[in-house]
Write an enzyme that holds these catalytic residues in place. Structure first.
Site, PDB file in Angstrom:
ATOM      1  N   ILE A 212      -8.043  -8.301 -13.708  1.00 12.15           N
ATOM      2  CA  ILE A 212      -9.286  -7.654 -13.631  1.00 12.15           C
ATOM      3  C   ILE A 212     -10.199  -8.368 -14.954  1.00 12.15           C
ATOM      4  O   ILE A 212      -9.934  -8.482 -16.224  1.00 12.15           O
ATOM      5  CB  ILE A 212      -9.185  -6.041 -13.994  1.00 12.15           C
ATOM      6  CG1 ILE A 212      -8.203  -5.595 -12.887  1.00 12.15           C
ATOM      7  CG2 ILE A 212     -10.451  -5.343 -13.928  1.00 12.15           C
ATOM      8  CD1 ILE A 212      -8.814  -5.282 -11.691  1.00 12.15           C
TER       9      ILE A 212
ATOM     10  N   GLY B 274       0.645  -1.259  -0.120  1.00 13.98           N
ATOM     11  CA  GLY B 274      -0.109  -0.066   0.073  1.00 13.98           C
ATOM     12  C   GLY B 274       0.869   1.237   0.062  1.00 13.98           C
ATOM     13  O   GLY B 274       0.087   2.401   0.111  1.00 13.98           O
TER      14      GLY B 274
ATOM     15  N   LEU C 288      -2.959  -7.369  -7.467  1.00 17.93           N
ATOM     16  CA  LEU C 288      -2.119  -8.774  -8.171  1.00 17.93           C
ATOM     17  C   LEU C 288      -3.124  -9.556  -8.929  1.00 17.93           C
ATOM     18  O   LEU C 288      -2.756 -10.655  -9.664  1.00 17.93           O
ATOM     19  CB  LEU C 288      -1.406  -9.353  -6.900  1.00 17.93           C
ATOM     20  CG  LEU C 288       0.107  -8.883  -6.416  1.00 17.93           C
ATOM     21  CD1 LEU C 288       0.565  -9.615  -5.469  1.00 17.93           C
ATOM     22  CD2 LEU C 288       0.862  -8.469  -7.463  1.00 17.93           C
ATOM     23  N   LYS C 289      -4.179  -9.516  -9.006  1.00 22.45           N
ATOM     24  CA  LYS C 289      -5.068 -10.383  -9.720  1.00 22.45           C
ATOM     25  C   LYS C 289      -5.683  -9.822 -11.020  1.00 22.45           C
ATOM     26  O   LYS C 289      -5.396  -8.538 -11.414  1.00 22.45           O
ATOM     27  CB  LYS C 289      -6.518 -10.575  -8.804  1.00 22.45           C
ATOM     28  CG  LYS C 289      -6.280 -11.366  -7.725  1.00 22.45           C
ATOM     29  CD  LYS C 289      -6.557 -12.964  -8.161  1.00 22.45           C
ATOM     30  CE  LYS C 289      -6.362 -13.695  -6.723  1.00 22.45           C
ATOM     31  NZ  LYS C 289      -6.327 -15.178  -7.003  1.00 22.45           N
TER      32      LYS C 289
ATOM     33  N   HIS D  14       2.998   0.226 -12.896  1.00 20.40           N
ATOM     34  CA  HIS D  14       4.057  -0.826 -13.370  1.00 20.40           C
ATOM     35  C   HIS D  14       5.321  -0.630 -12.829  1.00 20.40           C
ATOM     36  O   HIS D  14       5.795   0.435 -13.420  1.00 20.40           O
ATOM     37  CB  HIS D  14       3.942  -1.548 -14.698  1.00 20.40           C
ATOM     38  CG  HIS D  14       4.847  -2.956 -14.883  1.00 20.40           C
ATOM     39  ND1 HIS D  14       4.318  -3.749 -14.290  1.00 20.40           N
ATOM     40  CD2 HIS D  14       5.986  -2.981 -15.551  1.00 20.40           C
ATOM     41  CE1 HIS D  14       5.346  -5.087 -14.893  1.00 20.40           C
ATOM     42  NE2 HIS D  14       6.158  -4.288 -15.357  1.00 20.40           N
TER      43      HIS D  14
HETATM   44  C1  GRF Z   1       4.514  -1.300  -7.034  1.00 18.32           C
HETATM   45  O1  GRF Z   1       5.755  -1.592  -7.169  1.00 18.32           O
HETATM   46  C2  GRF Z   1       3.665  -1.120  -8.125  1.00 18.32           C
HETATM   47  O2  GRF Z   1       4.296  -0.575  -9.615  1.00 18.32           O
HETATM   48  C3  GRF Z   1       3.263  -2.695  -8.551  1.00 18.32           C
HETATM   49  O3  GRF Z   1       3.070  -3.056  -7.276  1.00 18.32           O
HETATM   50  C4  GRF Z   1       3.807  -2.587  -6.367  1.00 18.32           C
HETATM   51  C5  GRF Z   1       2.776  -1.979  -5.246  1.00 18.32           C
HETATM   52  O4  GRF Z   1       3.452  -1.559  -4.146  1.00 18.32           O
HETATM   53  N1  GRF Z   1       1.967  -2.811  -9.579  1.00 18.32           N
HETATM   54  P1  GRF Z   1       2.615  -0.988  -2.965  1.00 18.32           P
HETATM   55  O5  GRF Z   1       1.481  -1.870  -2.692  1.00 18.32           O
HETATM   56  O6  GRF Z   1       1.996   0.251  -3.507  1.00 18.32           O
HETATM   57  O7  GRF Z   1       3.647  -0.576  -2.082  1.00 18.32           O
END
Ligand code: GRF
Length: 203
Positions: free
Chosen positions: A90, A12, A87-88, A106
């Protein structure tokens, strides 16, 4: 008001940077959506009195499905949906309901180092092992293929002197925390323009 829905699954830190950046602004995180009720990002949302919705494939007492989520987000009048470490995948039915309104961050320079399995440490290891001299962060639209939507904005960092993937991760995360709020602000200001295969950000 410009209402955000932020999808999270983990730490987060991007959610936190959005909350800090827009604490005194008309941009509000209206709802946080997660597949992981016990992740740190959800705790952070709760501490900030933000509504949390848990989403799963099927409805259970704790989770709703994406069909219900679509209804909810429409009722909440969400202007932009931000995937910040979600992480899933959509589902396409969800994406179709919010054309050009779903963005993802990303931790590398797309179109390289993206796709299925390319998340977290995997990305930075791949970048490190590739011998690339630069890495960075990308904000892009979400379409039905992982990390393949149109690129909205990128920031580049020099990694020519780093000694480990972890060092890359640390440097990239710092710029993510600037890039994502920057892009969200552009959306709020109506300064994101799609023209053919490209996305332009107006000054
Ligand atoms: C980040 O590195 C983002 O680019 C990727 O997942 C990570 C999330 O980090 N999609 P966080 O949960 O915001 O600390």
């Amino acid at each position: 008001m410009f209402n955000l829905a932020v999808f999270v699954s983990g730490r987060g830190s991007n959610l936190e940077s959005i909350l800090n950046y827009f604490s005194e602004s008309s941009i509000t995180v209206k709802v946080v959506i997660s597949n992981k009720p016990d992740c740190y990002a959800v705790k952070l949302a709760a501490e900030n009195n933000i509504e949390c919705i848990f989403v799963g494939k099927a409805e259970t007492p704790k989770f709703i499905d994406f069909e219900r989520l679509i209804e909810k987000l429409k009722i909440l009048k969400i202007d932009l949906i931000v995937l910040a470490g979600y992480l899933k995948k959509i589902p396409d039915e969800f994406i179709d309901q919010f054309p050009n309104k779903i963005i993802n961050i990303h931790p590398a320079l797309l179109p390289s180092f993206g796709g299925k399995g390319m998340y977290g440490a995997n990305v930075h290891k791949a970048v490190f092992n590739s011998s690339a001299k630069v890495s960075g962060a990308t904000v892009h639209f979400v379409n039905s293929s992982y990390d393949e939507g149109k690129i909205i904005a990128q920031r580049v960092i020099d990694i020519s002197k780093v000694r480990s993937p972890e060092e890359i991760a640390e440097k990239v995360l710092k710029i993510e925390h600037e890039l994502l709020p920057f892009v969200i602000k552009k959306f709020e200001e109506g300064k994101v323009q799609l023209l053919g295969s490209r996305v332009y950000l107006k000054n």
